[in-house]
Scaffold this active site. Structure first.
Site, PDB file in Angstrom:
ATOM      1  N   LYS A  14       0.820  -1.213   0.000  1.00 26.20           N
ATOM      2  CA  LYS A  14       0.000   0.000   0.000  1.00 26.20           C
ATOM      3  C   LYS A  14       0.856   1.267   0.000  1.00 26.20           C
ATOM      4  O   LYS A  14       0.565   2.196  -0.735  1.00 26.20           O
ATOM      5  CB  LYS A  14      -0.930   0.030   1.232  1.00 26.20           C
ATOM      6  CG  LYS A  14      -1.922  -1.129   1.295  1.00 26.20           C
ATOM      7  CD  LYS A  14      -2.888  -0.967   2.457  1.00 26.20           C
ATOM      8  CE  LYS A  14      -2.240  -0.982   3.828  1.00 26.20           C
ATOM      9  NZ  LYS A  14      -1.755  -2.303   4.270  1.00 26.20           N
ATOM     10  N   ARG A 134      11.696  -0.498  11.392  1.00 27.65           N
ATOM     11  CA  ARG A 134      10.382  -0.640  12.034  1.00 27.65           C
ATOM     12  C   ARG A 134      10.391  -1.839  12.960  1.00 27.65           C
ATOM     13  O   ARG A 134      10.562  -2.973  12.522  1.00 27.65           O
ATOM     14  CB  ARG A 134       9.286  -0.792  10.970  1.00 27.65           C
ATOM     15  CG  ARG A 134       8.837   0.528  10.421  1.00 27.65           C
ATOM     16  CD  ARG A 134       7.718   0.361   9.428  1.00 27.65           C
ATOM     17  NE  ARG A 134       6.560  -0.362   9.958  1.00 27.65           N
ATOM     18  CZ  ARG A 134       5.404  -0.452   9.324  1.00 27.65           C
ATOM     19  NH1 ARG A 134       5.250   0.154   8.158  1.00 27.65           N
ATOM     20  NH2 ARG A 134       4.416  -1.124   9.846  1.00 27.65           N
ATOM     21  N   ARG A 146      -0.278  -9.215  13.687  1.00 25.65           N
ATOM     22  CA  ARG A 146      -0.875  -8.196  12.810  1.00 25.65           C
ATOM     23  C   ARG A 146      -1.826  -8.847  11.800  1.00 25.65           C
ATOM     24  O   ARG A 146      -2.861  -8.287  11.469  1.00 25.65           O
ATOM     25  CB  ARG A 146       0.210  -7.384  12.115  1.00 25.65           C
ATOM     26  CG  ARG A 146       0.812  -6.338  13.059  1.00 25.65           C
ATOM     27  CD  ARG A 146       2.206  -5.929  12.666  1.00 25.65           C
ATOM     28  NE  ARG A 146       2.259  -5.223  11.403  1.00 25.65           N
ATOM     29  CZ  ARG A 146       3.364  -5.095  10.672  1.00 25.65           C
ATOM     30  NH1 ARG A 146       4.500  -5.647  11.085  1.00 25.65           N
ATOM     31  NH2 ARG A 146       3.337  -4.432   9.547  1.00 25.65           N
TER      32      ARG A 146
HETATM   33  P1  ADP Z   1       1.101  -2.187   7.931  1.00 18.60           P
HETATM   34  O1  ADP Z   1       0.016  -1.911   6.910  1.00 18.60           O
HETATM   35  O2  ADP Z   1       2.343  -2.703   7.306  1.00 18.60           O
HETATM   36  O3  ADP Z   1       0.620  -2.993   9.105  1.00 18.60           O
HETATM   37  P2  ADP Z   1       0.991   0.542   8.946  1.00 18.60           P
HETATM   38  O4  ADP Z   1       2.127   1.451   8.808  1.00 18.60           O
HETATM   39  O5  ADP Z   1      -0.256   0.842   8.159  1.00 18.60           O
HETATM   40  O6  ADP Z   1       1.604  -0.857   8.557  1.00 18.60           O
HETATM   41  O7  ADP Z   1       0.542   0.392  10.477  1.00 18.60           O
HETATM   42  C1  ADP Z   1       1.454   0.037  11.480  1.00 18.60           C
HETATM   43  C2  ADP Z   1       0.722  -0.075  12.825  1.00 18.60           C
HETATM   44  O8  ADP Z   1       0.126   1.207  13.155  1.00 18.60           O
HETATM   45  C3  ADP Z   1      -0.453  -1.039  12.876  1.00 18.60           C
HETATM   46  O9  ADP Z   1      -0.041  -2.365  13.151  1.00 18.60           O
HETATM   47  C4  ADP Z   1      -1.302  -0.428  14.007  1.00 18.60           C
HETATM   48  O10 ADP Z   1      -0.774  -0.733  15.276  1.00 18.60           O
HETATM   49  C5  ADP Z   1      -1.133   1.063  13.805  1.00 18.60           C
HETATM   50  N1  ADP Z   1      -2.191   1.614  12.924  1.00 18.60           N
HETATM   51  C6  ADP Z   1      -2.019   2.135  11.682  1.00 18.60           C
HETATM   52  N2  ADP Z   1      -3.193   2.517  11.159  1.00 18.60           N
HETATM   53  C7  ADP Z   1      -4.140   2.234  12.096  1.00 18.60           C
HETATM   54  C8  ADP Z   1      -5.564   2.382  12.150  1.00 18.60           C
HETATM   55  N3  ADP Z   1      -6.251   2.892  11.128  1.00 18.60           N
HETATM   56  N4  ADP Z   1      -6.207   1.970  13.275  1.00 18.60           N
HETATM   57  C9  ADP Z   1      -5.540   1.470  14.308  1.00 18.60           C
HETATM   58  N5  ADP Z   1      -4.211   1.288  14.322  1.00 18.60           N
HETATM   59  C10 ADP Z   1      -3.510   1.663  13.235  1.00 18.60           C
END
Ligand code: ADP
Length: 193
Positions: A14, A134, A146
Protein backbone atom coordinates in the site's frame (compact mmCIF):
# COMPACT_ATOMS: atom_id res chain seq x y z
CA UNK A 1 -13.16 15.35 -5.23
CA UNK A 2 -11.97 11.80 -5.81
CA UNK A 3 -11.38 9.76 -2.66
CA UNK A 4 -9.70 6.38 -2.78
CA UNK A 5 -9.03 3.78 -0.11
CA UNK A 6 -6.07 1.54 -0.85
CA UNK A 7 -6.85 -1.60 1.09
CA UNK A 8 -4.90 -4.75 1.90
CA UNK A 9 -2.99 -6.64 4.57
CA UNK A 10 0.32 -5.55 6.12
CA UNK A 11 3.06 -5.82 3.50
CA UNK A 12 0.70 -5.80 0.51
CA UNK A 13 2.43 -2.74 -0.98
CA UNK A 14 0.00 0.00 0.00
CA UNK A 15 2.74 2.48 0.93
CA UNK A 16 4.77 1.91 -2.26
CA UNK A 17 1.77 2.14 -4.56
CA UNK A 18 0.29 5.10 -2.65
CA UNK A 19 3.42 7.16 -3.30
CA UNK A 20 3.12 6.47 -7.03
CA UNK A 21 -0.64 7.04 -7.18
CA UNK A 22 -0.60 10.40 -5.37
CA UNK A 23 2.17 11.54 -7.75
CA UNK A 24 0.12 10.67 -10.80
CA UNK A 25 -3.36 11.72 -9.64
CA UNK A 26 -2.56 14.69 -7.39
CA UNK A 27 -4.27 13.26 -4.31
CA UNK A 28 -3.26 13.88 -0.70
CA UNK A 29 -1.75 10.74 0.87
CA UNK A 30 -3.15 10.02 4.34
CA UNK A 31 -1.40 7.06 5.96
CA UNK A 32 -2.36 6.52 9.58
CA UNK A 33 0.76 4.33 10.00
CA UNK A 34 2.98 7.19 8.82
CA UNK A 35 1.13 9.75 10.94
CA UNK A 36 1.57 7.53 14.01
CA UNK A 37 5.27 6.98 13.28
CA UNK A 38 5.70 10.79 13.08
CA UNK A 39 4.11 11.10 16.53
CA UNK A 40 6.49 8.40 17.81
CA UNK A 41 9.53 10.17 16.31
CA UNK A 42 8.46 13.42 18.02
CA UNK A 43 7.87 11.53 21.31
CA UNK A 44 4.43 13.10 21.80
CA UNK A 45 2.14 11.57 24.47
CA UNK A 46 0.02 10.12 21.66
CA UNK A 47 3.14 8.65 20.04
CA UNK A 48 4.32 7.07 23.28
CA UNK A 49 0.91 5.44 23.84
CA UNK A 50 0.70 4.28 20.21
CA UNK A 51 4.20 2.78 20.15
CA UNK A 52 3.53 0.24 22.86
CA UNK A 53 0.45 -1.02 20.96
CA UNK A 54 2.10 -0.99 17.53
CA UNK A 55 5.12 -2.91 18.83
CA UNK A 56 2.76 -5.69 19.93
CA UNK A 57 0.97 -5.74 16.57
CA UNK A 58 -2.23 -4.34 18.09
CA UNK A 59 -4.39 -1.53 16.76
CA UNK A 60 -4.28 1.98 18.16
CA UNK A 61 -7.72 3.06 19.57
CA UNK A 62 -10.28 4.15 16.97
CA UNK A 63 -10.74 7.64 18.53
CA UNK A 64 -7.03 8.34 18.14
CA UNK A 65 -6.78 7.52 14.42
CA UNK A 66 -10.17 9.08 13.63
CA UNK A 67 -9.00 12.29 15.32
CA UNK A 68 -5.80 12.27 13.25
CA UNK A 69 -7.76 11.81 10.02
CA UNK A 70 -10.22 14.54 10.98
CA UNK A 71 -7.46 17.09 11.51
CA UNK A 72 -5.64 16.02 8.32
CA UNK A 73 -8.82 16.54 6.30
CA UNK A 74 -9.13 20.01 7.87
CA UNK A 75 -5.52 20.83 6.96
CA UNK A 76 -6.14 20.10 3.29
CA UNK A 77 -9.42 21.85 2.59
CA UNK A 78 -8.59 22.52 -1.06
CA UNK A 79 -7.44 18.98 -1.91
CA UNK A 80 -8.50 17.41 -5.22
CA UNK A 81 -9.02 14.23 -3.25
CA UNK A 82 -7.48 11.88 -0.70
CA UNK A 83 -5.84 8.50 -0.79
CA UNK A 84 -6.44 6.68 2.50
CA UNK A 85 -3.72 4.11 3.27
CA UNK A 86 -4.03 1.84 6.32
CA UNK A 87 -7.34 3.49 7.24
CA UNK A 88 -10.12 2.52 7.89
CA UNK A 89 -9.03 -0.65 9.68
CA UNK A 90 -12.21 -1.29 11.71
CA UNK A 91 -15.93 -0.94 10.99
CA UNK A 92 -16.10 1.94 13.52
CA UNK A 93 -13.37 3.76 11.55
CA UNK A 94 -15.20 3.16 8.25
CA UNK A 95 -18.43 4.59 9.67
CA UNK A 96 -16.60 7.60 11.12
CA UNK A 97 -14.87 8.24 7.79
CA UNK A 98 -18.21 8.21 5.95
CA UNK A 99 -19.54 10.78 8.43
CA UNK A 100 -16.50 13.05 8.15
CA UNK A 101 -16.61 12.99 4.36
CA UNK A 102 -20.36 13.57 4.33
CA UNK A 103 -19.84 16.75 6.36
CA UNK A 104 -17.54 17.88 3.56
CA UNK A 105 -20.20 17.00 0.97
CA UNK A 106 -18.06 14.22 -0.45
CA UNK A 107 -17.57 10.47 -0.01
CA UNK A 108 -15.48 7.44 -0.89
CA UNK A 109 -15.40 6.84 -4.65
CA UNK A 110 -13.68 3.49 -4.62
CA UNK A 111 -11.79 0.94 -2.53
CA UNK A 112 -9.03 -1.03 -4.23
CA UNK A 113 -7.60 -4.02 -2.42
CA UNK A 114 -4.17 -5.50 -3.11
CA UNK A 115 -4.31 -9.31 -3.05
CA UNK A 116 -1.13 -11.05 -1.87
CA UNK A 117 -0.67 -14.54 -0.34
CA UNK A 118 0.22 -14.73 3.38
CA UNK A 119 3.60 -16.47 3.04
CA UNK A 120 4.76 -13.85 0.49
CA UNK A 121 3.57 -11.11 2.87
CA UNK A 122 5.59 -12.48 5.79
CA UNK A 123 8.74 -12.67 3.65
CA UNK A 124 8.23 -9.10 2.42
CA UNK A 125 7.74 -7.78 5.97
CA UNK A 126 10.77 -9.61 7.37
CA UNK A 127 12.84 -8.24 4.46
CA UNK A 128 11.55 -4.72 5.05
CA UNK A 129 12.39 -5.10 8.75
CA UNK A 130 16.08 -5.57 7.90
CA UNK A 131 16.33 -1.99 6.61
CA UNK A 132 13.24 -0.01 7.68
CA UNK A 133 14.06 0.20 11.36
CA UNK A 134 10.38 -0.64 12.03
CA UNK A 135 10.27 -2.63 15.24
CA UNK A 136 6.96 -4.26 14.19
CA UNK A 137 8.62 -5.81 11.10
CA UNK A 138 11.43 -7.77 12.73
CA UNK A 139 9.62 -10.30 14.88
CA UNK A 140 7.60 -13.04 13.18
CA UNK A 141 5.31 -13.37 16.22
CA UNK A 142 4.36 -9.67 15.97
CA UNK A 143 3.85 -10.03 12.21
CA UNK A 144 1.53 -13.01 12.75
CA UNK A 145 -0.38 -11.01 15.37
CA UNK A 146 -0.88 -8.20 12.81
CA UNK A 147 -2.36 -10.72 10.36
CA UNK A 148 -4.69 -12.07 13.04
CA UNK A 149 -5.85 -8.51 13.81
CA UNK A 150 -6.25 -7.88 10.09
CA UNK A 151 -8.35 -11.02 9.63
CA UNK A 152 -10.54 -10.33 12.66
CA UNK A 153 -10.99 -6.56 12.57
CA UNK A 154 -10.10 -5.32 9.11
CA UNK A 155 -11.59 -7.90 6.72
CA UNK A 156 -15.12 -6.88 7.88
CA UNK A 157 -14.27 -3.44 6.44
CA UNK A 158 -14.03 -5.10 3.00
CA UNK A 159 -17.58 -6.43 3.49
CA UNK A 160 -18.75 -2.95 4.45
CA UNK A 161 -17.57 -1.52 1.12
CA UNK A 162 -18.69 -4.59 -0.86
CA UNK A 163 -22.22 -3.91 0.36
CA UNK A 164 -21.84 -0.33 -0.84
CA UNK A 165 -20.60 -1.70 -4.22
CA UNK A 166 -17.37 0.23 -3.91
CA UNK A 167 -14.91 -2.63 -3.47
CA UNK A 168 -12.56 -4.08 -6.05
CA UNK A 169 -9.51 -6.40 -5.73
CA UNK A 170 -6.41 -6.44 -7.91
CA UNK A 171 -3.46 -8.82 -8.00
CA UNK A 172 -0.78 -7.45 -5.66
CA UNK A 173 1.96 -9.84 -6.78
CA UNK A 174 4.34 -9.04 -9.64
CA UNK A 175 6.66 -6.07 -10.15
CA UNK A 176 5.90 -2.69 -8.59
CA UNK A 177 5.35 -1.25 -12.09
CA UNK A 178 3.00 -4.04 -13.18
CA UNK A 179 0.86 -3.56 -10.09
CA UNK A 180 0.90 0.22 -10.57
CA UNK A 181 -0.32 -0.18 -14.16
CA UNK A 182 -3.20 -2.38 -13.00
CA UNK A 183 -4.12 0.19 -10.35
CA UNK A 184 -4.01 3.03 -12.88
CA UNK A 185 -6.36 1.13 -15.19
CA UNK A 186 -8.88 0.79 -12.36
CA UNK A 187 -8.41 4.44 -11.34
CA UNK A 188 -8.88 5.78 -14.88
CA UNK A 189 -12.07 3.77 -15.26
CA UNK A 190 -13.46 4.90 -11.89
CA UNK A 191 -12.59 8.55 -12.47
CA UNK A 192 -14.69 8.55 -15.66
CA UNK A 193 -17.75 7.20 -13.85
P1 ADP B 1 1.10 -2.19 7.93
O1 ADP B 1 0.02 -1.91 6.91
O2 ADP B 1 2.34 -2.70 7.31
O3 ADP B 1 0.62 -2.99 9.10
P2 ADP B 1 0.99 0.54 8.95
O4 ADP B 1 2.13 1.45 8.81
O5 ADP B 1 -0.26 0.84 8.16
O6 ADP B 1 1.60 -0.86 8.56
O7 ADP B 1 0.54 0.39 10.48
C1 ADP B 1 1.45 0.04 11.48
C2 ADP B 1 0.72 -0.07 12.83
O8 ADP B 1 0.13 1.21 13.16
C3 ADP B 1 -0.45 -1.04 12.88
O9 ADP B 1 -0.04 -2.37 13.15
C4 ADP B 1 -1.30 -0.43 14.01
O10 ADP B 1 -0.77 -0.73 15.28
C5 ADP B 1 -1.13 1.06 13.80
N1 ADP B 1 -2.19 1.61 12.92
C6 ADP B 1 -2.02 2.14 11.68
N2 ADP B 1 -3.19 2.52 11.16
C7 ADP B 1 -4.14 2.23 12.10
C8 ADP B 1 -5.56 2.38 12.15
N3 ADP B 1 -6.25 2.89 11.13
N4 ADP B 1 -6.21 1.97 13.28
C9 ADP B 1 -5.54 1.47 14.31
N5 ADP B 1 -4.21 1.29 14.32
C10 ADP B 1 -3.51 1.66 13.23
Amino acid sequence: MFNLILFGPPGSGKGTQSDKLVGKYGLIHLSTGNLLREEIAEKTPLGIEAKSLMDKGQLVPDEVVIGMIDSSLEHHKDAKGFLFDGFPRTIAQARALDKLLELKKTGINTVISLDVGEEELIQRLLNRGKTSGRSDDTDEIVIRKRFAVYNNETTPVAEYYKKARKFQSVKGEGTVDEIFETLCRVMDKKMKQ
